[in-house]
Design an enzyme around this catalytic site. Sequence first.
Site, PDB file in Angstrom:
ATOM      1  N   GLN A  77       0.767  -1.252   0.000  1.00 47.59           N
ATOM      2  CA  GLN A  77       0.000   0.000   0.000  1.00 47.59           C
ATOM      3  C   GLN A  77       0.797   1.302   0.000  1.00 47.59           C
ATOM      4  O   GLN A  77       0.449   2.233  -0.738  1.00 47.59           O
ATOM      5  CB  GLN A  77      -0.962   0.029   1.205  1.00 47.59           C
ATOM      6  N   SER A  78       1.841   1.393   0.820  1.00 45.58           N
ATOM      7  CA  SER A  78       2.480   2.711   0.988  1.00 45.58           C
ATOM      8  C   SER A  78       3.030   3.241  -0.344  1.00 45.58           C
ATOM      9  O   SER A  78       2.698   4.356  -0.755  1.00 45.58           O
ATOM     10  CB  SER A  78       3.603   2.626   2.021  1.00 45.58           C
TER      11      SER A  78
ATOM     12  N   ASN B  25       9.272   0.359  -2.237  1.00 41.18           N
ATOM     13  CA  ASN B  25       9.065   0.164  -0.795  1.00 41.18           C
ATOM     14  C   ASN B  25       9.322  -1.290  -0.423  1.00 41.18           C
ATOM     15  O   ASN B  25       8.544  -1.914   0.273  1.00 41.18           O
ATOM     16  CB  ASN B  25       7.660   0.610  -0.361  1.00 41.18           C
TER      17      ASN B  25
ATOM     18  N   ARG C  28      20.149  -5.786  -2.888  1.00 41.36           N
ATOM     19  CA  ARG C  28      20.382  -7.201  -3.233  1.00 41.36           C
ATOM     20  C   ARG C  28      20.057  -7.471  -4.702  1.00 41.36           C
ATOM     21  O   ARG C  28      20.576  -8.398  -5.294  1.00 41.36           O
ATOM     22  CB  ARG C  28      19.566  -8.124  -2.319  1.00 41.36           C
TER      23      ARG C  28
ATOM     24  N   VAL D 215       7.993  -3.580   8.066  1.00 39.77           N
ATOM     25  CA  VAL D 215       6.940  -2.848   8.773  1.00 39.77           C
ATOM     26  C   VAL D 215       5.648  -2.810   7.968  1.00 39.77           C
ATOM     27  O   VAL D 215       5.663  -2.581   6.755  1.00 39.77           O
ATOM     28  CB  VAL D 215       7.414  -1.404   9.080  1.00 39.77           C
ATOM     29  N   TYR D 216       4.534  -3.053   8.664  1.00 43.93           N
ATOM     30  CA  TYR D 216       3.208  -2.888   8.077  1.00 43.93           C
ATOM     31  C   TYR D 216       2.478  -1.755   8.807  1.00 43.93           C
ATOM     32  O   TYR D 216       2.908  -1.314   9.887  1.00 43.93           O
ATOM     33  CB  TYR D 216       2.406  -4.193   8.185  1.00 43.93           C
ATOM     34  N   GLU D 217       1.370  -1.365   8.219  1.00 46.06           N
ATOM     35  CA  GLU D 217       0.558  -0.249   8.713  1.00 46.06           C
ATOM     36  C   GLU D 217       0.502  -0.115  10.245  1.00 46.06           C
ATOM     37  O   GLU D 217       0.888   0.904  10.801  1.00 46.06           O
ATOM     38  CB  GLU D 217      -0.869  -0.430   8.158  1.00 46.06           C
TER      39      GLU D 217
ATOM     40  N   ASP E  97       0.522   3.653   5.995  1.00 50.28           N
ATOM     41  CA  ASP E  97       0.777   3.329   4.588  1.00 50.28           C
ATOM     42  C   ASP E  97       0.454   4.509   3.669  1.00 50.28           C
ATOM     43  O   ASP E  97       1.336   5.082   3.050  1.00 50.28           O
ATOM     44  CB  ASP E  97      -0.103   2.148   4.168  1.00 50.28           C
TER      45      ASP E  97
ATOM     46  N   GLY F  27      -8.253  20.075  19.303  1.00 54.46           N
ATOM     47  CA  GLY F  27      -7.950  21.448  18.937  1.00 54.46           C
ATOM     48  C   GLY F  27      -8.093  22.474  20.044  1.00 54.46           C
ATOM     49  O   GLY F  27      -7.995  23.668  19.786  1.00 54.46           O
ATOM     50  N   GLY F  28      -8.350  22.041  21.262  1.00 53.85           N
ATOM     51  CA  GLY F  28      -8.495  23.011  22.348  1.00 53.85           C
ATOM     52  C   GLY F  28      -9.947  23.445  22.555  1.00 53.85           C
ATOM     53  O   GLY F  28     -10.269  24.107  23.516  1.00 53.85           O
ATOM     54  N   GLN F  29     -10.826  23.071  21.625  1.00 54.63           N
ATOM     55  CA  GLN F  29     -12.253  23.357  21.776  1.00 54.63           C
ATOM     56  C   GLN F  29     -12.904  22.030  22.151  1.00 54.63           C
ATOM     57  O   GLN F  29     -12.856  21.087  21.369  1.00 54.63           O
ATOM     58  CB  GLN F  29     -12.863  23.844  20.453  1.00 54.63           C
TER      59      GLN F  29
HETATM   60  N1  CAO Z   1      11.889  -9.944  -9.532  1.00 55.30           N
HETATM   61  C1  CAO Z   1      12.576 -10.711  -8.692  1.00 55.30           C
HETATM   62  N2  CAO Z   1      12.499 -10.585  -7.344  1.00 55.30           N
HETATM   63  C2  CAO Z   1      11.661  -9.640  -6.876  1.00 55.30           C
HETATM   64  C3  CAO Z   1      10.915  -8.810  -7.710  1.00 55.30           C
HETATM   65  C4  CAO Z   1      11.052  -8.986  -9.101  1.00 55.30           C
HETATM   66  N3  CAO Z   1      10.385  -8.235  -9.971  1.00 55.30           N
HETATM   67  N4  CAO Z   1      10.172  -7.975  -6.925  1.00 55.30           N
HETATM   68  C5  CAO Z   1      10.462  -8.277  -5.655  1.00 55.30           C
HETATM   69  N5  CAO Z   1      11.354  -9.281  -5.603  1.00 55.30           N
HETATM   70  C6  CAO Z   1      11.943  -9.896  -4.436  1.00 55.30           C
HETATM   71  C7  CAO Z   1      12.806  -8.940  -3.648  1.00 55.30           C
HETATM   72  O1  CAO Z   1      14.040  -8.771  -4.275  1.00 55.30           O
HETATM   73  C8  CAO Z   1      12.904  -9.644  -2.315  1.00 55.30           C
HETATM   74  O2  CAO Z   1      13.880 -10.667  -2.399  1.00 55.30           O
HETATM   75  P1  CAO Z   1      15.106 -10.835  -1.359  1.00 55.30           P
HETATM   76  O3  CAO Z   1      14.544 -10.625   0.001  1.00 55.30           O
HETATM   77  O4  CAO Z   1      15.532 -12.241  -1.622  1.00 55.30           O
HETATM   78  O5  CAO Z   1      16.119  -9.850  -1.682  1.00 55.30           O
HETATM   79  C9  CAO Z   1      11.562 -10.370  -2.228  1.00 55.30           C
HETATM   80  O6  CAO Z   1      10.960 -10.257  -3.515  1.00 55.30           O
HETATM   81  C10 CAO Z   1      10.591  -9.857  -1.209  1.00 55.30           C
HETATM   82  O7  CAO Z   1      10.591  -8.452  -1.085  1.00 55.30           O
HETATM   83  P2  CAO Z   1      10.167  -7.807   0.303  1.00 55.30           P
HETATM   84  O8  CAO Z   1      11.055  -8.309   1.386  1.00 55.30           O
HETATM   85  O9  CAO Z   1      10.091  -6.335   0.157  1.00 55.30           O
HETATM   86  O10 CAO Z   1       8.681  -8.376   0.500  1.00 55.30           O
HETATM   87  P3  CAO Z   1       8.014  -9.024   1.782  1.00 55.30           P
HETATM   88  O11 CAO Z   1       6.675  -9.478   1.332  1.00 55.30           O
HETATM   89  O12 CAO Z   1       8.854 -10.018   2.458  1.00 55.30           O
HETATM   90  O13 CAO Z   1       7.846  -7.780   2.804  1.00 55.30           O
HETATM   91  C11 CAO Z   1       7.032  -5.615   3.464  1.00 55.30           C
HETATM   92  C12 CAO Z   1       6.812  -6.874   2.617  1.00 55.30           C
HETATM   93  C13 CAO Z   1       5.955  -4.625   3.094  1.00 55.30           C
HETATM   94  C14 CAO Z   1       6.931  -5.961   4.941  1.00 55.30           C
HETATM   95  C15 CAO Z   1       8.435  -5.046   3.162  1.00 55.30           C
HETATM   96  O14 CAO Z   1       8.572  -4.870   1.782  1.00 55.30           O
HETATM   97  C16 CAO Z   1       8.722  -3.729   3.871  1.00 55.30           C
HETATM   98  O15 CAO Z   1       8.989  -3.685   5.072  1.00 55.30           O
HETATM   99  N6  CAO Z   1       8.695  -2.627   3.112  1.00 55.30           N
HETATM  100  C17 CAO Z   1       9.044  -1.300   3.607  1.00 55.30           C
HETATM  101  C18 CAO Z   1       7.961  -0.733   4.467  1.00 55.30           C
HETATM  102  C19 CAO Z   1       6.637  -0.672   3.756  1.00 55.30           C
HETATM  103  O16 CAO Z   1       6.483  -0.093   2.713  1.00 55.30           O
HETATM  104  N7  CAO Z   1       5.634  -1.223   4.417  1.00 55.30           N
HETATM  105  C20 CAO Z   1       4.267  -0.982   3.985  1.00 55.30           C
HETATM  106  C21 CAO Z   1       3.681  -2.106   3.321  1.00 55.30           C
HETATM  107  S1  CAO Z   1       1.976  -1.844   3.179  1.00 55.30           S
HETATM  108  O17 CAO Z   1       1.367  -2.266   4.633  1.00 55.30           O
END
Ligand code: CAO
Length: 476
Positions: A73-74, A145, A153, A186-188, A217, A296-298
């Site tokens: 989402q973010s 994000n 990586r 991190v999630y929402e 987000d 807001g103080g009101q």
């Molecule tokens: N081709 C190949 N690999 C891909 C790819 C693509 N097109 N797109 C993504 N990937 C891979 C990434 O490289 C990553 O691999 P490695 O960990 O092996 O390097 C893997 O997919 C997973 O990516 P991720 O760690 O970002 O995803 P996740 O589902 O494990 O985590 C989230 C999700 C949201 C917790 C994490 O991305 C995060 O903390 N983001 C930053 C904060 C944020 O925006 N949070 C809000 C999310 S909305 O609530």
Amino acid sequence: MATRKKAAGKAAAKKVAKKQAAKRPTSKMTAQKADAVRKSGVVTELPPPSTKPWGEAGKALDGVRILDFTHVQSGPTCTQLLGYMGADCIKVERPGVGDITRGQLRLYFTMLNGNKRSITIDSKHPKGKEILERLIKHCDVLVENFAPGALDRMGLTWDYIHKTNPQMIVASVKGFGPGPYEDCKVYENVAQCAGGAASTTGFREGPPLVTGAQIGDSGTGLHLAFGIVSALYQRMRTGRGQRVRCAMQDGVLNLARVKLRDQQRLTHGPLTEYSQHGEGVPFGKAVPRAGNDSGGGQPGWILKCKGWETDPDAYTYFITQAPVWGPICDLIGKPEWKTDPDYAAPPARLPRLRHIFNTIEEWTKTKTKFEVMEICNQHDIPVGPILSMKEIAEDQSLRDTGTVVEVDHPTRGKYLTVGNPIKMSDSVTEVKRSPLLGEHTEEILIEELGYSAEEFAAIKNSGAITPSGKKETEAA
Ligand code: CAO
């Protein structure tokens, strides 16, 4: 021959003079501007005003290309807003899978990814990396994000991107900024808790509460969009890109800043506008949860309206704003409170707020929340009906302004989404459906990045744009 040479020489000289004139400050520029132009070599003068009718001179971000590496989402909130403003968002998705929410949260995906094109690329495949390099050269902004370190990586470090395209802006959302939690996913709700919103939300007697609004987000996506647009503007002067980073914790804290103000006030004494003060409950060391107290103080509170026994949303927010205290007293049948020393002045009312709101509620319970709205607004008394999502979905005025929009989708059918909440008089938003997975892969590779049909066929066979083991892109 000699005359031809002379003519060619003249033409070349004219060209150089024209080029120099473009960099030379014009007489219309202020001395300060002219100095800036001389120093930077970048002309900052605005073009003459467009003569096209309002709304027909293109969109605010026309011509801006976004390499959209966002998911959930973010990040998608940020790029959708940029798309609403006219930017071309090229969403890179993993072949066969795409944004994880395509499968897990289908309507969620659909509502957050309108106004984008989708290309599937395996970013870890050698050919995929080559395509990404072309995209980096082609685009203005990369938005991502991923979890901390994921972009590095993939080999897409800041140094690599900046070397490949020094003008590219690289914008990221992470959960936390540098510090002890920087590596956390991190999630929402994690952000709501870490940003100070949850500890200050809810009722004093109850546990911390997260809010229904996605301040972690979508709130951070909004902050990031502002950073990107600012960086694009700065790039016009500097000619170079930069990193833009928003931590969700910081975004939430920015939205909860009034509570940080209260924390500082607390060291000087009780927070008198909190109903806890009027009730004689001492304050602790940190800002408490204030229930439905107005920030807001009101003084304000949520009150029952007609039908509350069966309708969970038959409530109104009611603010006892000082300047309209007289009309409030008249409306609720307590004209004597206008002069009674226990009620006439705001400080005198503070210890009696519960009684005051209970009395007002006896009046609001006799009216629907919309009647309360209508009557109170005639006297400038600020009130807010508690609208259910059903009421919002059916609200004609929100449809008319394009804030709630019905969109048709080839696999989902019709659905409602939130259109652009920012209304601009010369940049009109069209809300477009979300793309199918990889729907624009061929179009982007051939038309944007210049691959030939043969090269495209070879890429298809390489496995860089198709799910592992498959040779064709599937639109799902
Ligand atoms: N081709 C190949 N690999 C891909 C790819 C693509 N097109 N797109 C993504 N990937 C891979 C990434 O490289 C990553 O691999 P490695 O960990 O092996 O390097 C893997 O997919 C997973 O990516 P991720 O760690 O970002 O995803 P996740 O589902 O494990 O985590 C989230 C999700 C949201 C917790 C994490 O991305 C995060 O903390 N983001 C930053 C904060 C944020 O925006 N949070 C809000 C999310 S909305 O609530």
